[in-house]
Design a protein around this motif. Structure first.
Motif: not given
Length: 70
Positions: A9-10, A51-57, A59-67
């Motif tokens: 998706l990114t 740009g908004a979709l890239i930022a959202g995807f 962000y979701k990947m960074i949050v998941q990686y930190k978890k």
């Protein structure tokens, strides 16, 4: 599978971002003012949404990686 989907998706969003940038550059070659304005604003909308979709995807990947790492 979730990571693969997010990466795909990114990449699709990056493709549309590049397409929007190419479209905005191409709009400057148009001689008709109406066509220029319509193409210019359409390409800006494509760039904004991509740009908004890239930022959202991302962000979701960074949050998941930190978890995963904590």
């Amino acid at each position: 599978m979730w990571w693969f989907l997010q990466i795909m998706l990114t990449l699709a969003s990056v493709f549309f971002m590049v397409f929007g940038i190419d479209l905005i550059i191409g709009s400057y070659t148009l001689s008709d003012p109406y066509s220029f304005i319509m193409t210019f604003f359409a390409s800006n909308l494509i760039i904004l949404i991509s740009g908004a979709l890239i930022a959202g995807f991302v962000y979701k990947m960074i949050v998941q990686y930190k978890k995963m790492t904590s």
